[in-house]
Design an enzyme around this catalytic site. Structure first.
Site, PDB file in Angstrom:
ATOM      1  N   ARG A 126      -4.837  10.945   4.113  1.00  6.73           N
ATOM      2  CA  ARG A 126      -3.577  11.858   4.015  1.00  6.73           C
ATOM      3  C   ARG A 126      -2.576  11.290   3.220  1.00  6.73           C
ATOM      4  O   ARG A 126      -2.014  12.708   2.948  1.00  6.73           O
ATOM      5  CB  ARG A 126      -3.188  11.481   5.458  1.00  6.73           C
ATOM      6  CG  ARG A 126      -3.546  11.864   6.737  1.00  6.73           C
ATOM      7  CD  ARG A 126      -2.647  11.391   7.699  1.00  6.73           C
ATOM      8  NE  ARG A 126      -1.179  12.515   7.919  1.00  6.73           N
ATOM      9  CZ  ARG A 126      -1.298  13.584   8.375  1.00  6.73           C
ATOM     10  NH1 ARG A 126      -2.202  14.500   8.917  1.00  6.73           N
ATOM     11  NH2 ARG A 126       0.279  14.392   7.983  1.00  6.73           N
TER      12      ARG A 126
ATOM     13  N   ASP B 244       5.270  20.307   8.449  1.00  2.59           N
ATOM     14  CA  ASP B 244       6.824  21.462   8.246  1.00  2.59           C
ATOM     15  C   ASP B 244       7.890  20.068   8.177  1.00  2.59           C
ATOM     16  O   ASP B 244       8.556  21.266   7.650  1.00  2.59           O
ATOM     17  CB  ASP B 244       6.783  21.748  10.065  1.00  2.59           C
ATOM     18  CG  ASP B 244       7.216  20.428  10.955  1.00  2.59           C
ATOM     19  OD1 ASP B 244       6.404  19.413  10.668  1.00  2.59           O
ATOM     20  OD2 ASP B 244       7.921  20.626  11.554  1.00  2.59           O
ATOM     21  N   LEU B 245       8.222  19.214   7.767  1.00  3.80           N
ATOM     22  CA  LEU B 245       9.372  18.592   7.052  1.00  3.80           C
ATOM     23  C   LEU B 245       9.109  18.979   5.341  1.00  3.80           C
ATOM     24  O   LEU B 245      10.606  19.313   4.731  1.00  3.80           O
ATOM     25  CB  LEU B 245      10.232  17.224   8.089  1.00  3.80           C
ATOM     26  CG  LEU B 245      10.133  17.473   9.039  1.00  3.80           C
ATOM     27  CD1 LEU B 245      10.144  15.968   9.464  1.00  3.80           C
ATOM     28  CD2 LEU B 245      11.559  18.265   9.312  1.00  3.80           C
TER      29      LEU B 245
ATOM     30  N   ASP C 183       4.121   0.822  12.073  1.00  2.00           N
ATOM     31  CA  ASP C 183       2.798  -0.056  11.509  1.00  2.00           C
ATOM     32  C   ASP C 183       2.405  -1.684  11.822  1.00  2.00           C
ATOM     33  O   ASP C 183       0.993  -2.415  11.865  1.00  2.00           O
ATOM     34  CB  ASP C 183       3.274  -0.076   9.888  1.00  2.00           C
ATOM     35  CG  ASP C 183       2.303   1.344   9.916  1.00  2.00           C
ATOM     36  OD1 ASP C 183       2.128   2.310  10.176  1.00  2.00           O
ATOM     37  OD2 ASP C 183       2.725   1.384   8.585  1.00  2.00           O
TER      38      ASP C 183
ATOM     39  N   ARG D 298      -8.647  -0.749   4.327  1.00  2.00           N
ATOM     40  CA  ARG D 298      -8.296   0.740   3.311  1.00  2.00           C
ATOM     41  C   ARG D 298      -6.894  -0.209   2.722  1.00  2.00           C
ATOM     42  O   ARG D 298      -6.173   1.336   2.206  1.00  2.00           O
ATOM     43  CB  ARG D 298      -7.948   1.230   4.430  1.00  2.00           C
ATOM     44  CG  ARG D 298      -9.153   2.453   5.233  1.00  2.00           C
ATOM     45  CD  ARG D 298      -8.163   3.554   5.799  1.00  2.00           C
ATOM     46  NE  ARG D 298      -7.307   4.262   5.020  1.00  2.00           N
ATOM     47  CZ  ARG D 298      -5.900   4.278   6.052  1.00  2.00           C
ATOM     48  NH1 ARG D 298      -6.202   4.720   7.665  1.00  2.00           N
ATOM     49  NH2 ARG D 298      -4.630   4.460   6.077  1.00  2.00           N
TER      50      ARG D 298
ATOM     51  N   LYS E 124       0.484  -0.626   0.175  1.00  5.34           N
ATOM     52  CA  LYS E 124      -0.078   0.308  -0.470  1.00  5.34           C
ATOM     53  C   LYS E 124       1.102   1.463  -0.387  1.00  5.34           C
ATOM     54  O   LYS E 124       0.683   1.816  -0.530  1.00  5.34           O
ATOM     55  CB  LYS E 124      -0.959  -0.565   1.488  1.00  5.34           C
ATOM     56  CG  LYS E 124      -1.388   1.717   1.430  1.00  5.34           C
ATOM     57  CD  LYS E 124      -2.382   0.820   2.592  1.00  5.34           C
ATOM     58  CE  LYS E 124      -1.958   1.994   4.102  1.00  5.34           C
ATOM     59  NZ  LYS E 124      -1.524   3.199   4.105  1.00  5.34           N
ATOM     60  N   ASN E 125       1.493   1.346   0.735  1.00  4.33           N
ATOM     61  CA  ASN E 125       2.438   2.796   1.033  1.00  4.33           C
ATOM     62  C   ASN E 125       3.188   2.549   0.038  1.00  4.33           C
ATOM     63  O   ASN E 125       4.385   4.295   0.238  1.00  4.33           O
ATOM     64  CB  ASN E 125       3.749   2.803   2.694  1.00  4.33           C
ATOM     65  CG  ASN E 125       2.213   2.725   3.513  1.00  4.33           C
ATOM     66  OD1 ASN E 125       1.321   3.218   3.580  1.00  4.33           O
ATOM     67  ND2 ASN E 125       2.759   2.222   4.720  1.00  4.33           N
TER      68      ASN E 125
ATOM     69  N   CYS F  54      -5.042  13.217  12.774  1.00  2.00           N
ATOM     70  CA  CYS F  54      -5.532  11.432  12.047  1.00  2.00           C
ATOM     71  C   CYS F  54      -5.994  11.171  13.715  1.00  2.00           C
ATOM     72  O   CYS F  54      -4.889  11.014  15.028  1.00  2.00           O
ATOM     73  CB  CYS F  54      -4.589  11.209  11.938  1.00  2.00           C
ATOM     74  SG  CYS F  54      -3.911   9.593  11.545  1.00  2.00           S
TER      75      CYS F  54
ATOM     76  N   ARG G  18       0.853  14.730  13.347  1.00  5.77           N
ATOM     77  CA  ARG G  18       1.418  14.120  11.556  1.00  5.77           C
ATOM     78  C   ARG G  18       1.051  15.714  11.220  1.00  5.77           C
ATOM     79  O   ARG G  18       0.423  15.805  10.577  1.00  5.77           O
ATOM     80  CB  ARG G  18       0.442  13.467  10.660  1.00  5.77           C
ATOM     81  CG  ARG G  18      -0.029  11.816  11.443  1.00  5.77           C
ATOM     82  CD  ARG G  18      -0.378  11.125  10.748  1.00  5.77           C
ATOM     83  NE  ARG G  18       0.147  10.546   9.958  1.00  5.77           N
ATOM     84  CZ  ARG G  18       0.547   9.080   9.104  1.00  5.77           C
ATOM     85  NH1 ARG G  18      -1.271   8.916   9.512  1.00  5.77           N
ATOM     86  NH2 ARG G  18       0.287   8.591   7.905  1.00  5.77           N
TER      87      ARG G  18
HETATM   88  C1  UD1 Z   1       4.211   6.970   6.058  1.00  6.73           C
HETATM   89  C2  UD1 Z   1       3.270   5.325   6.280  1.00  6.73           C
HETATM   90  C3  UD1 Z   1       3.047   5.149   7.362  1.00  6.73           C
HETATM   91  C4  UD1 Z   1       3.735   4.749   8.374  1.00  6.73           C
HETATM   92  C5  UD1 Z   1       4.844   6.388   8.674  1.00  6.73           C
HETATM   93  C6  UD1 Z   1       6.176   5.577   9.585  1.00  6.73           C
HETATM   94  C7  UD1 Z   1       2.743   6.379   4.470  1.00  6.73           C
HETATM   95  C8  UD1 Z   1       0.803   6.380   3.199  1.00  6.73           C
HETATM   96  N1  UD1 Z   1       1.728   5.644   5.771  1.00  6.73           N
HETATM   97  O1  UD1 Z   1       3.264   7.945   7.289  1.00  6.73           O
HETATM   98  O2  UD1 Z   1       2.261   3.965   7.691  1.00  6.73           O
HETATM   99  O3  UD1 Z   1       3.516   4.448   9.970  1.00  6.73           O
HETATM  100  O4  UD1 Z   1       5.524   6.190   7.003  1.00  6.73           O
HETATM  101  O5  UD1 Z   1       6.661   4.662   8.763  1.00  6.73           O
HETATM  102  O6  UD1 Z   1       3.294   5.260   3.930  1.00  6.73           O
HETATM  103  N2  UD1 Z   1       6.328  14.638  11.051  1.00  6.73           N
HETATM  104  C9  UD1 Z   1       6.692  15.561  10.928  1.00  6.73           C
HETATM  105  N3  UD1 Z   1       6.579  17.155  10.395  1.00  6.73           N
HETATM  106  C10 UD1 Z   1       6.775  16.343   9.134  1.00  6.73           C
HETATM  107  C11 UD1 Z   1       6.356  14.757   8.911  1.00  6.73           C
HETATM  108  C12 UD1 Z   1       6.462  14.140   9.209  1.00  6.73           C
HETATM  109  O7  UD1 Z   1       7.097  16.170  12.421  1.00  6.73           O
HETATM  110  O8  UD1 Z   1       6.912  17.433   8.277  1.00  6.73           O
HETATM  111  C13 UD1 Z   1       6.874  13.377  12.285  1.00  6.73           C
HETATM  112  C14 UD1 Z   1       5.212  12.780  12.441  1.00  6.73           C
HETATM  113  O9  UD1 Z   1       4.049  13.883  12.856  1.00  6.73           O
HETATM  114  C15 UD1 Z   1       4.977  11.166  12.971  1.00  6.73           C
HETATM  115  C16 UD1 Z   1       6.719  10.862  12.486  1.00  6.73           C
HETATM  116  O10 UD1 Z   1       6.868  12.604  11.879  1.00  6.73           O
HETATM  117  O11 UD1 Z   1       4.957  11.738  14.038  1.00  6.73           O
HETATM  118  C17 UD1 Z   1       6.580   9.871  11.254  1.00  6.73           C
HETATM  119  O12 UD1 Z   1       5.853  10.541  10.081  1.00  6.73           O
HETATM  120  P1  UD1 Z   1       5.910   9.691   8.494  1.00  6.73           P
HETATM  121  O13 UD1 Z   1       7.207   9.241   8.716  1.00  6.73           O
HETATM  122  O14 UD1 Z   1       6.098  11.898   7.247  1.00  6.73           O
HETATM  123  O15 UD1 Z   1       5.019   9.272   8.239  1.00  6.73           O
HETATM  124  P2  UD1 Z   1       4.128   8.998   6.858  1.00  6.73           P
HETATM  125  O16 UD1 Z   1       5.133   9.583   5.937  1.00  6.73           O
HETATM  126  O17 UD1 Z   1       2.250  10.283   7.152  1.00  6.73           O
END
Ligand code: UD1
Length: 418
Positions: free
Chosen positions: A94, A126-127, A309, A401, A24-25, A118, A123
């Site tokens: 998302r 900012d990055l 996950d 999903r 999926k991801n 969520c 989530r």
């Molecule tokens: C993706 C996966 C999700 C998995 C996660 C972590 C998909 C569709 N989803 O989610 O299934 O659980 O990776 O392996 O691929 N964060 C920030 N700022 C940012 C971005 C992230 O603070 O700009 C924080 C988030 O709040 C969270 C952590 O970083 O606490 C991990 O997020 P991220 O690695 O970005 O996960 P996703 O890409 O949302």
């Protein structure tokens, strides 16, 4: 669909072979990245799950033609004429924000609804924003939308260090860097297998990316991308891990095939620590389990650490261990919410911040429970497989999903589930 329930009669021995679907991801990001080129992309090993159908709707909203044939999805982006991802779609998924980078490249601007909260955590994005700003993208957040526009000097490659190896930010940055003038270096990049799959796909489209699978990505920009046909998505390591937990609960031997066991190295080591026997080939793992589970502590970390996950599914095993275990969740702050449902099935779990302290019980007791999110839903199904008596899991739309035919695949292993 939201009326659907899954009903499980617990206590059946499980054995046999199950094949996982495409990841999926991975596929969601490949679908979004197909927007980079004008042409027809085909992706095989695509799972029939509702998140993929939603991403297809996002692409259609942008003007693409999307069709399915068995496990192949065809995306024709020649008719793309819109750069807005609306709230009603982003709200449901998302991962729709994966179109941000591709739209910036294709149109020089993008308008993507700001995703809301969520179930598993706040989530942030900012990055994504700070990284893309370094490449020359200007952002404005207004009326619930992220408005992005490439500045007059255009996209230019830069050195960017991520404060955290975010999967989504690494992916959006990688896509935009692939089209930015000059060289980009992304430090502290995420290393998940799905990132490598996206890098492989972008490379097939014409991108120049080095270092995938390591914390430093080096990307040489290009302005020419072509659509790729016949690209096969990698197997879903999280689905594989879920069936391996089912095998451990049901005794086995259960063979899970169609994925790369290298992608599950830490979870496989944890299954061995819990007392399971594993036999591994290039694309499968066979699990057998006899007797009780040995208490095993787990902490979630970015890849190659233990995946968040799979944390709920492994909590089910820890809840049955012969003693006390601690699970530490380092990625998403609300991921223990579902422990309350396991509690309703008899588990003894005490939550302290991002630690779950678990005192093992002998067996779950069947109960009506509610899935709060995708992986929590899968974990409740797993607990129900072990439980004494019958369990009913509601809100199973969360499970649809990310799992293709979960009930059919578990029936194939001998589970009493419908
Ligand atoms: C993706 C996966 C999700 C998995 C996660 C972590 C998909 C569709 N989803 O989610 O299934 O659980 O990776 O392996 O691929 N964060 C920030 N700022 C940012 C971005 C992230 O603070 O700009 C924080 C988030 O709040 C969270 C952590 O970083 O606490 C991990 O997020 P991220 O690695 O970005 O996960 P996703 O890409 O949302």
């Amino acid at each position: 669909m939201s009326e659907d329930r899954i009903i499980v009669e617990g206590g059946k021995a499980l054995a046999g072979t199950v094949r996982v679907s495409g990841a999926k991801n991975s596929v969601l990001k490949l679908m979004a990245a197909s927007l980079l080129a004008s042409g027809t992309t085909t992706l095989s090993n695509t799972p029939r799950i509702s998140d993929v159908l939603l991403m297809a709707d996002v692409l259609r909203h942008l003007g693409a033609n999307v069709s399915f044939d068995a496990d192949t999805i065809t995306i024709d982006t020649r008719t793309l004429d819109n750069y807005e991802a609306p709230y009603e779609l982003v709200r449901k998924m998302r991962a729709s924000t994966a179109v941000l980078g591709p739209l910036i490249v294709r149109f020089g601007e993008a308008r993507v609804a700001m995703p809301g909260g969520c179930q598993i955590g706040s989530r942030q994005m900012d990055l994504h924003f700070s990284g893309l700003e370094a490449f020359g993208v200007e952002f404005e957040n207004s009326h619930g939308f992220i408005n992005a526009r490439v500045s007059d000097v255009g996209l230019r490659g830069r050195e960017v260090a991520l404060g955290f190896p975010s999967v989504g930010a690494t992916e959006n940055l990688m896509v935009v860097a692939a089209a930015a003038r000059g060289t980009t270096v992304i430090e502290n990049a995420a290393r998940e297998p799905e990132i490598c799959d996206l890098a492989r796909f972008l490379t097939a489209m014409g991108a120049h990316i080095q270092g995938q699978g390591s914390p430093v990505l080096t990307i040489e920009g290009t302005s020419s991308f072509s659509a790729v046909t016949g690209y096969e998505t990698i197997g879903d390591r999280i689905e594989a891990g879920t069936f391996l937990v089912a095998g451990a609960l049901g005794g086995g031997p259960v063979t899970v095939e169609g994925f790369n066991p290298e992608h599950l190295r830490v979870p496989l080591a944890k299954l061995e620590a819990l007392g399971s026997q594993l036999a591994t080939t290039e694309d499968s793992v066979t699990i057998t389990h006899e007797g009780s589970f040995t208490p095993t502590d787990i902490q979630t970390l970015p890849y190659p650490g233990f995946p968040t996950d799979l944390q709920p599914q492994f909590m089910v095993l820890d809840a049955l261990a012969d003693g006390m275990c601690i699970i530490t969740e380092n990625i998403f702050e609300n991921r223990f919410v579902f422990a309350d449902e396991l509690f309703r099935m008899g588990a003894t779990i005490h939550i302290e911040g991002h630690h779950a302290i678990i005192e093992g019980i002998r067996r779950f007791s069947g109960a009506p429970v509610e899935a709060s999110d995708l992986r929590a839903g899968a974990a409740l199904v797993l607990a129900a497989l072990n439980a004494e008596g019958s369990s009913t899991i509601s809100e199973v739309r969360h499970i649809y999903r990310g799992y293709e035919d979960l009930t059919g695949k578990l029936q194939g292993l001998g589970a009493s589930i419908h």
